[in-house]
Design a protein around this motif. Structure first.
Motif, short mmCIF file in Angstrom:
data_model
loop_
_atom_site.label_atom_id
_atom_site.label_comp_id
_atom_site.label_asym_id
_atom_site.label_seq_id
_atom_site.Cartn_x
_atom_site.Cartn_y
_atom_site.Cartn_z
N GLU A 17 10.32 -0.75 -8.05
CA GLU A 17 9.75 -1.35 -9.27
C GLU A 17 8.84 -2.52 -8.93
O GLU A 17 7.76 -2.67 -9.50
N SER A 18 9.27 -3.35 -8.00
CA SER A 18 8.50 -4.53 -7.63
C SER A 18 7.17 -4.16 -6.99
O SER A 18 6.12 -4.71 -7.33
N GLU A 19 7.17 -3.19 -6.07
CA GLU A 19 5.93 -2.86 -5.38
C GLU A 19 4.95 -2.15 -6.32
O GLU A 19 3.73 -2.37 -6.22
N LEU A 20 5.45 -1.34 -7.24
CA LEU A 20 4.56 -0.69 -8.19
C LEU A 20 3.94 -1.71 -9.14
O LEU A 20 2.79 -1.54 -9.57
N ALA A 21 4.68 -2.77 -9.45
CA ALA A 21 4.14 -3.82 -10.31
C ALA A 21 3.12 -4.67 -9.57
O ALA A 21 2.10 -5.08 -10.14
N ALA A 69 -2.92 0.98 -3.11
CA ALA A 69 -1.95 0.95 -4.20
C ALA A 69 -0.60 1.42 -3.67
O ALA A 69 -0.52 2.04 -2.59
N ALA A 70 0.45 1.14 -4.42
CA ALA A 70 1.81 1.44 -3.97
C ALA A 70 2.30 2.78 -4.50
O ALA A 70 1.98 3.18 -5.62
N TRP A 71 3.06 3.43 -3.67
CA TRP A 71 3.85 4.62 -4.01
C TRP A 71 5.30 4.37 -3.58
O TRP A 71 5.53 3.63 -2.61
N PRO A 72 6.27 5.01 -4.21
CA PRO A 72 7.61 5.06 -3.63
C PRO A 72 7.58 5.84 -2.31
O PRO A 72 7.14 7.00 -2.29
N CYS A 73 7.98 5.19 -1.23
CA CYS A 73 8.03 5.82 0.09
C CYS A 73 9.49 5.94 0.50
O CYS A 73 10.07 5.00 1.06
N LEU A 74 10.11 7.07 0.22
CA LEU A 74 11.50 7.27 0.58
C LEU A 74 11.60 7.68 2.04
O LEU A 74 10.78 8.47 2.53
N VAL A 75 12.60 7.15 2.73
CA VAL A 75 12.85 7.62 4.10
C VAL A 75 13.07 9.12 4.08
O VAL A 75 12.57 9.86 4.93
N GLY A 76 13.83 9.59 3.09
CA GLY A 76 14.09 11.01 2.96
C GLY A 76 15.23 11.45 3.84
O GLY A 76 16.21 10.72 4.02
N HIS A 77 15.14 12.67 4.39
CA HIS A 77 16.26 13.27 5.13
C HIS A 77 17.49 13.24 4.24
O HIS A 77 17.45 13.74 3.12
N LEU A 85 9.97 6.56 -12.03
CA LEU A 85 9.07 5.43 -11.85
C LEU A 85 7.67 5.90 -11.43
O LEU A 85 6.66 5.38 -11.92
N ALA A 86 7.62 6.88 -10.54
CA ALA A 86 6.32 7.41 -10.13
C ALA A 86 5.59 8.00 -11.33
O ALA A 86 4.38 7.79 -11.51
N SER A 87 6.29 8.73 -12.16
CA SER A 87 5.69 9.32 -13.34
C SER A 87 5.17 8.25 -14.30
O SER A 87 4.05 8.34 -14.82
N ALA A 88 5.97 7.21 -14.51
CA ALA A 88 5.59 6.14 -15.43
C ALA A 88 4.36 5.38 -14.95
O ALA A 88 3.59 4.86 -15.77
N HIS A 89 4.18 5.28 -13.64
CA HIS A 89 3.09 4.49 -13.07
C HIS A 89 1.93 5.34 -12.56
O HIS A 89 1.00 4.80 -11.96
N GLY A 90 1.99 6.64 -12.75
CA GLY A 90 0.92 7.50 -12.26
C GLY A 90 0.81 7.53 -10.75
O GLY A 90 -0.28 7.68 -10.19
N ALA A 91 1.94 7.40 -10.07
CA ALA A 91 1.98 7.35 -8.61
C ALA A 91 2.58 8.64 -8.06
O ALA A 91 3.14 9.46 -8.79
N GLY A 92 2.46 8.81 -6.76
CA GLY A 92 3.13 9.89 -6.07
C GLY A 92 4.36 9.38 -5.35
O GLY A 92 4.69 8.19 -5.40
#
Length: 465
Positions: free
Chosen positions: A182-186, A197-205, A219-226
């Motif tokens: 939330e903070s990085e997208l803001a 610009a910021a995206w959620p970058c999940l480590v994944g696995h 959050l990605a949907s709300a902010h137009g991010a990937g």
């Protein structure tokens, strides 16, 4: 009809447009005004319709292409410790015994230096846009460093939340991870089309809980991010999800409702046919990192279903991953490897033609980065992100087929000049914005300091005296 006013006109060059018709002009021209392309086509037609403040005559000198899009690259952690990992480490050893200790030992200032080095290497080899694998410590320092280079990118803090230790507070870990996103997208929104610009970058696995996947997607949907994440580089990923959910990794993500065009998954080697079908149906993008797969013995050619994904319509894009997996951040090297891997492993020369691979590095990457309407091809109205490849080099002589030359003969060392957003950021093989010599000196000092702090030696089978 009046003349088109332009800031720059490049004429009499091979122009590989990557437009919908994939037109290539042997004697082509490209005009830009501000940050946009205002004309592209045969030189004689464009010259008659454009008046420009500056003209570059590329006669017998340049091949013009769109800037490439690197859809998975570690810009912190690894660039300043390039090459210290031995080439006989398997996936788990490579990650947990070699990479993670150096990730955690770096400082914010070292992340800044690493990000700038990675950006410089990408720009100098023709990449104008990238998707980051995930900043480890200080996103603000990284964004500041990138801004000085002129590159375009999507970045984010490396986020995970799964409680692995018995005394971990799972709810608190998830809240913290969500708060980070939330903070990085803001702080770094994608509105108004910024370069960074910021995206959620999940480590994944297996490091993200179902709750984090759902929250990040919302959050990605709300902010137009990937969203970007690692998945199924090793059998450990599908094995974990089978053991804990009864479904393989991609199938479980599908059940959660988090697959889709917003998501770019990296590696995706250990899949079954159902997972391939789910990726295709959902529009999820897959980033292939061929050099990492080879160096890390991930099994891409042995079990990877990349030809099947391509046939099913999955959007395949390219990444260079991390330097300690043996990679330069030169996406042209990744193109060459991709064009050959599956031809050889399947003994089928029709797989991944040079044309298809160039699409992966340009238009497919732009689509995965959520910018297909702005970058990835040379078309009127699109962003002025483009590259001049220098033909005055042996690998470009003679020039008979520009696409074959780009994939099989050339590499990033032949990139002469680069524009991002209409700004010339590389000129005659050098950055126009940063002091390269000063950066290299900082990198040398930072790399040694990180390895010392992490207690990691650089092994060598031969004596280094």
């Amino acid at each position: 009809m009046g003349m088109i006013a332009a800031d720059l006109l490049v004429t009499h060059s091979w122009v590989v447009t990557m437009d919908a018709d994939r037109r290539i002009f042997r004697d082509g021209a490209l005009a830009i005004a501000g940050d946009r392309i205002v004309a592209v086509g045969p030189s004689d037609l464009v010259e008659r319709s454009v008046v420009a403040r500056e003209v570059i005559d590329g006669r017998d000198r340049y091949v013009v292409t769109p800037g490439m899009v690197n859809c998975h690259v570690h810009i912190t952690g690894e660039p300043i410790t390039r090459g210290h990992v031995p080439d006989d480490a398997d996936w788990a050893t490579n990650v947990f015994e070699w990479l993670i200790p150096t990730y955690l030992a770096q400082t914010p200032d070292e992340e800044r230096i690493a990000a700038q080095l990675a950006a410089l290497e990408m720009l100098r080899s023709g990449t104008t846009c990238f998707i980051e694998a995930g900043t480890i410590l200080d996103l603000d320092a990284v964004v500041d460093a990138l801004g000085a280079t002129g590159i375009r990118g999507r970045v984010g803090q490396w986020v995970q939340d799964r409680a692995f230790a018995p005394d971990d507070d799972q709810a608190a870990l998830t809240r913290q991870a969500v708060a980070t996103i939330e903070s990085e997208l803001a702080r770094y929104p994608g509105t108004d089309d910024p370069l960074i610009a910021a995206w959620p970058c999940l480590v994944g696995h297996n490091t993200a809980t179902d709750d984090l996947w759902r929250e990040a997607t919302a959050l990605a949907s709300a902010h137009g991010a990937g969203i970007t994440a690692h998945m199924s580089a090793d059998p450990a990923d599908p094995d974990f999800y089978l053991a804990t959910t009864g479904r393989r990794a991609i199938a479980h993500l599908s059940d959660l409702g988090v697959l889709g065009p917003h998501l770019s998954l990296t590696h995706a080697i250990h899949l079954d046919d159902e997972e391939v079908a789910l990726l295709a149906a959902s529009g999820t993008h897959i980033t292939h990192c061929p050099m990492t797969a080879m160096k890390g013995a991930y099994g891409a050619t042995a079990v990877g279903k990349f030809p099947e994904m391509a046939a099913a319509g999955v959007n395949l894009q390219l990444g260079t991953d991390g330097n300690n997996n043996g990679n330069a951040a030169d996406l042209m090297r990744a193109m060459f490897v991709t064009a050959g891997l599956f031809k050889d492993s399947r003994r089928d020369a029709s797989l991944f033609s040079a044309y298809q691979v160039l699409e992966m590095a340009t238009v497919n990457g732009a689509k995965g980065a959520g910018m297909a309407d702005r970058i990835g091809s040379l078309e009127v109205g699109k962003k002025a992100d483009f590259v001049l490849h220098d033909r005055d080099r042996p690998e470009w002589r003679p020039l008979l087929n520009a696409v074959n030359q780009l994939v099989y003969s050339a590499d990033g060392r032949g990139v002469h000049s680069v524009w991002v957003d209409g700004r010339r950021v590389i000129d005659n093989y050098r950055s126009t914005l940063i002091d390269e010599e000063q950066l290299y000196a900082q990198v040398e000092a930072a790399g040694a300091a990180v390895l010392t702090r992490a207690g990691v030696a650089t092994p060598s089978l031969w004596p280094v005296l």
